[in-house]
Design a protein around this motif. Structure first.
Motif, PDB file in Angstrom:
ATOM      1  N   PRO A  40       0.824  -1.214   0.000  1.00 25.05           N
ATOM      2  CA  PRO A  40       0.000   0.000   0.000  1.00 25.05           C
ATOM      3  C   PRO A  40       0.860   1.268   0.000  1.00 25.05           C
ATOM      4  CG  PRO A  40      -0.780  -1.561   1.643  1.00 25.05           C
ATOM      5  CD  PRO A  40       0.528  -2.097   1.131  1.00 25.05           C
ATOM      6  N   LEU A  41       0.417   2.284  -0.724  1.00 25.18           N
ATOM      7  CA  LEU A  41       1.161   3.542  -0.827  1.00 25.18           C
ATOM      8  C   LEU A  41       1.475   4.162   0.523  1.00 25.18           C
ATOM      9  CD1 LEU A  41      -0.694   5.229  -3.802  1.00 25.18           C
ATOM     10  CD2 LEU A  41       1.715   4.619  -3.737  1.00 25.18           C
ATOM     11  N   GLU A  42       0.516   4.078   1.450  1.00 34.34           N
ATOM     12  CA  GLU A  42       0.738   4.742   2.736  1.00 34.34           C
ATOM     13  C   GLU A  42       1.592   3.905   3.684  1.00 34.34           C
ATOM     14  OE1 GLU A  42      -3.051   2.411   2.963  1.00 34.34           O
ATOM     15  OE2 GLU A  42      -2.094   3.716   1.506  1.00 34.34           O
ATOM     16  N   CYS A  43       2.010   2.751   3.231  1.00 34.55           N
ATOM     17  CA  CYS A  43       2.839   1.863   4.036  1.00 34.55           C
ATOM     18  C   CYS A  43       4.180   2.542   4.331  1.00 34.55           C
ATOM     19  CB  CYS A  43       3.065   0.568   3.277  1.00 34.55           C
ATOM     20  SG  CYS A  43       3.989  -0.635   4.211  1.00 34.55           S
ATOM     21  N   ARG A  44       4.610   2.485   5.553  1.00 31.70           N
ATOM     22  CA  ARG A  44       5.896   3.090   5.909  1.00 31.70           C
ATOM     23  C   ARG A  44       6.826   2.069   6.552  1.00 31.70           C
ATOM     24  NH1 ARG A  44       7.281   7.845   3.521  1.00 31.70           N
ATOM     25  NH2 ARG A  44       5.338   8.855   3.008  1.00 31.70           N
ATOM     26  N   ASP A  45       6.522   0.788   6.427  1.00 33.73           N
ATOM     27  CA  ASP A  45       7.401  -0.176   7.089  1.00 33.73           C
ATOM     28  C   ASP A  45       8.430  -0.773   6.125  1.00 33.73           C
ATOM     29  OD1 ASP A  45       5.784  -1.850   5.655  1.00 33.73           O
ATOM     30  OD2 ASP A  45       4.907  -2.850   7.392  1.00 33.73           O
ATOM     31  N   TRP A  46       8.876   0.033   5.168  1.00 37.03           N
ATOM     32  CA  TRP A  46       9.904  -0.415   4.227  1.00 37.03           C
ATOM     33  C   TRP A  46      11.315  -0.107   4.713  1.00 37.03           C
ATOM     34  CZ3 TRP A  46      11.963   4.231   3.356  1.00 37.03           C
ATOM     35  CH2 TRP A  46      11.117   5.340   3.261  1.00 37.03           C
ATOM     36  N   LEU A  47      11.450   0.682   5.768  1.00 34.64           N
ATOM     37  CA  LEU A  47      12.794   1.017   6.250  1.00 34.64           C
ATOM     38  C   LEU A  47      13.545  -0.224   6.736  1.00 34.64           C
ATOM     39  CD1 LEU A  47      12.546   4.421   8.134  1.00 34.64           C
ATOM     40  CD2 LEU A  47      14.095   3.855   6.261  1.00 34.64           C
ATOM     41  N   GLU A  48      12.824  -1.123   7.417  1.00 34.87           N
ATOM     42  CA  GLU A  48      13.483  -2.311   7.958  1.00 34.87           C
ATOM     43  C   GLU A  48      14.010  -3.228   6.848  1.00 34.87           C
ATOM     44  OE1 GLU A  48      12.396  -5.954  10.847  1.00 34.87           O
ATOM     45  OE2 GLU A  48      11.611  -3.994  11.459  1.00 34.87           O
ATOM     46  N   PRO A  49      13.168  -3.588   5.832  1.00 36.38           N
ATOM     47  CA  PRO A  49      13.734  -4.411   4.761  1.00 36.38           C
ATOM     48  C   PRO A  49      14.892  -3.710   4.040  1.00 36.38           C
ATOM     49  CG  PRO A  49      11.346  -4.155   4.445  1.00 36.38           C
ATOM     50  CD  PRO A  49      11.736  -3.402   5.682  1.00 36.38           C
ATOM     51  N   LEU A  50      14.787  -2.392   3.857  1.00 36.71           N
ATOM     52  CA  LEU A  50      15.890  -1.672   3.214  1.00 36.71           C
ATOM     53  C   LEU A  50      17.158  -1.787   4.044  1.00 36.71           C
ATOM     54  CD1 LEU A  50      14.749   1.783   1.756  1.00 36.71           C
ATOM     55  CD2 LEU A  50      15.445  -0.259   0.546  1.00 36.71           C
ATOM     56  N   SER A  51      17.033  -1.600   5.356  1.00 37.68           N
ATOM     57  CA  SER A  51      18.235  -1.662   6.190  1.00 37.68           C
ATOM     58  C   SER A  51      18.808  -3.080   6.195  1.00 37.68           C
ATOM     59  CB  SER A  51      17.955  -1.147   7.599  1.00 37.68           C
ATOM     60  OG  SER A  51      17.553  -2.158   8.462  1.00 37.68           O
ATOM     61  N   ASP A  52      17.928  -4.099   6.132  1.00 36.61           N
ATOM     62  CA  ASP A  52      18.420  -5.480   6.074  1.00 36.61           C
ATOM     63  C   ASP A  52      19.224  -5.720   4.803  1.00 36.61           C
ATOM     64  OD1 ASP A  52      17.208  -6.047   8.467  1.00 36.61           O
ATOM     65  OD2 ASP A  52      15.504  -7.104   7.577  1.00 36.61           O
ATOM     66  N   PHE A  53      18.717  -5.223   3.678  1.00 38.08           N
ATOM     67  CA  PHE A  53      19.362  -5.506   2.400  1.00 38.08           C
ATOM     68  C   PHE A  53      20.577  -4.637   2.114  1.00 38.08           C
ATOM     69  CE2 PHE A  53      15.178  -7.387   1.471  1.00 38.08           C
ATOM     70  CZ  PHE A  53      15.612  -8.649   1.104  1.00 38.08           C
ATOM     71  N   ILE A  54      20.567  -3.384   2.575  1.00 35.02           N
ATOM     72  CA  ILE A  54      21.663  -2.501   2.158  1.00 35.02           C
ATOM     73  C   ILE A  54      22.479  -1.919   3.300  1.00 35.02           C
ATOM     74  CG2 ILE A  54      20.506  -1.853   0.013  1.00 35.02           C
ATOM     75  CD1 ILE A  54      19.703   0.771   1.332  1.00 35.02           C
ATOM     76  N   ASN A  55      22.121  -2.218   4.542  1.00 37.09           N
ATOM     77  CA  ASN A  55      22.847  -1.598   5.657  1.00 37.09           C
ATOM     78  C   ASN A  55      23.092  -2.596   6.798  1.00 37.09           C
ATOM     79  OD1 ASN A  55      24.113   0.798   6.457  1.00 37.09           O
ATOM     80  ND2 ASN A  55      22.418   1.369   7.783  1.00 37.09           N
ATOM     81  N   GLN A  56      23.240  -3.871   6.456  1.00 34.42           N
ATOM     82  CA  GLN A  56      23.479  -4.930   7.447  1.00 34.42           C
ATOM     83  C   GLN A  56      22.524  -4.863   8.637  1.00 34.42           C
ATOM     84  OE1 GLN A  56      26.517  -3.005   6.525  1.00 34.42           O
ATOM     85  NE2 GLN A  56      26.577  -4.401   4.790  1.00 34.42           N
ATOM     86  N   GLY A  57      21.294  -4.456   8.382  1.00 36.02           N
ATOM     87  CA  GLY A  57      20.303  -4.409   9.452  1.00 36.02           C
ATOM     88  C   GLY A  57      20.446  -3.227  10.387  1.00 36.02           C
ATOM     89  N   GLU A  58      21.431  -2.363  10.139  1.00 39.90           N
ATOM     90  CA  GLU A  58      21.626  -1.180  10.999  1.00 39.90           C
ATOM     91  C   GLU A  58      20.559  -0.138  10.686  1.00 39.90           C
ATOM     92  OE1 GLU A  58      24.174  -0.674  13.388  1.00 39.90           O
ATOM     93  OE2 GLU A  58      24.440  -2.821  13.040  1.00 39.90           O
ATOM     94  N   VAL A  59      20.119   0.566  11.714  1.00 40.39           N
ATOM     95  CA  VAL A  59      19.133   1.626  11.529  1.00 40.39           C
ATOM     96  C   VAL A  59      19.780   2.793  10.784  1.00 40.39           C
ATOM     97  CG1 VAL A  59      17.672   3.292  12.766  1.00 40.39           C
ATOM     98  CG2 VAL A  59      17.912   0.951  13.624  1.00 40.39           C
ATOM     99  N   PHE A  60      19.039   3.391   9.865  1.00 41.60           N
ATOM    100  CA  PHE A  60      19.556   4.544   9.125  1.00 41.60           C
ATOM    101  C   PHE A  60      19.471   5.796   9.989  1.00 41.60           C
ATOM    102  CE2 PHE A  60      17.663   1.864   5.707  1.00 41.60           C
ATOM    103  CZ  PHE A  60      18.837   1.555   5.044  1.00 41.60           C
TER     104      PHE A  60
END
Length: 189
Positions: A40-60
């Motif tokens: 869904p467009l209003e979904c905001r829980d994409w930060l976690e998968p992004l951090s898993d894939f590109i930041n070794q799970g570290e919070v941005f």
């Protein structure tokens, strides 16, 4: 065709400053894949998968989160416009062709990754979407150096345009706008 090279350059600078080893193109590709896969467009829980894939799970940090939010909002806005206004987040047209070609491969790889996170079951997808995903898999594997000539420029432009239109096709078929979310009956599993 206008490009969002300013957005690309800005996000690239933020990523480099924060030692995040991915490209701005790949991030937008992931967003388009997630949205095209039904997030869904209003979904905001994409930060976690992004951090898993590109930041070794570290919070941005705040700077990175803001840059990602800006890109996400910008991308959502373009996807819901009725005039096919999605602009791929790419280096400017004057950048070397292989740099733009690599950015396109990164974008497509990001799209496939994001799409897979939200649409594991392709049985309900149209033949067009299935074919498009197969094409994206082929594009993602291309790694030939391109020569700096008119023919290569034309080929790259055509593939970029195909990728752009295909991302919108997936979103139009499987994506969810806030209106669709409200009109769909909620099911309990």
């Amino acid at each position: 065709m206008s490009t969002s090279s300013n957005l690309f350059d800005t996000l690239t600078a933020v990523l480099e400053r924060n030692d995040i080893l991915t490209s701005a193109a790949e991030i937008q590709g992931m967003f388009c894949g997630m949205l095209g896969g039904g997030m869904p467009l209003e979904c905001r829980d994409w930060l976690e998968p992004l951090s898993d894939f590109i930041n070794q799970g570290e919070v941005f940090n705040q700077e990175v989160q803001k840059a990602f939010n800006d890109l996400y909002d910008n991308t959502c806005q373009q996807l819901v416009e009725s005039d096919f206004s999605l602009i791929l987040c790419m280096p400017e047209d004057s950048a070397p062709i292989n740099e733009r070609g690599q950015a396109l491969l990164n974008w497509v790889q990001g799209f496939l990754l994001g799409f897979g996170l939200h649409q594991a079951d392709l049985t309900g997808c149209s033949a067009d979407v299935k074919e498009a995903l197969e094409d994206f898999s082929e594009i993602a594997r291309m790694d030939d150096e391109m020569s700096e000539d008119e023919e290569s420029e034309q080929a790259l432009f055509e593939v970029m345009e195909y990728v752009r239109m295909t991302a919108m096709l997936c979103f139009n078929e499987l994506g969810k706008s806030p209106e669709q979310e409200q009109s769909e009956p909620k099911t309990v599993h």
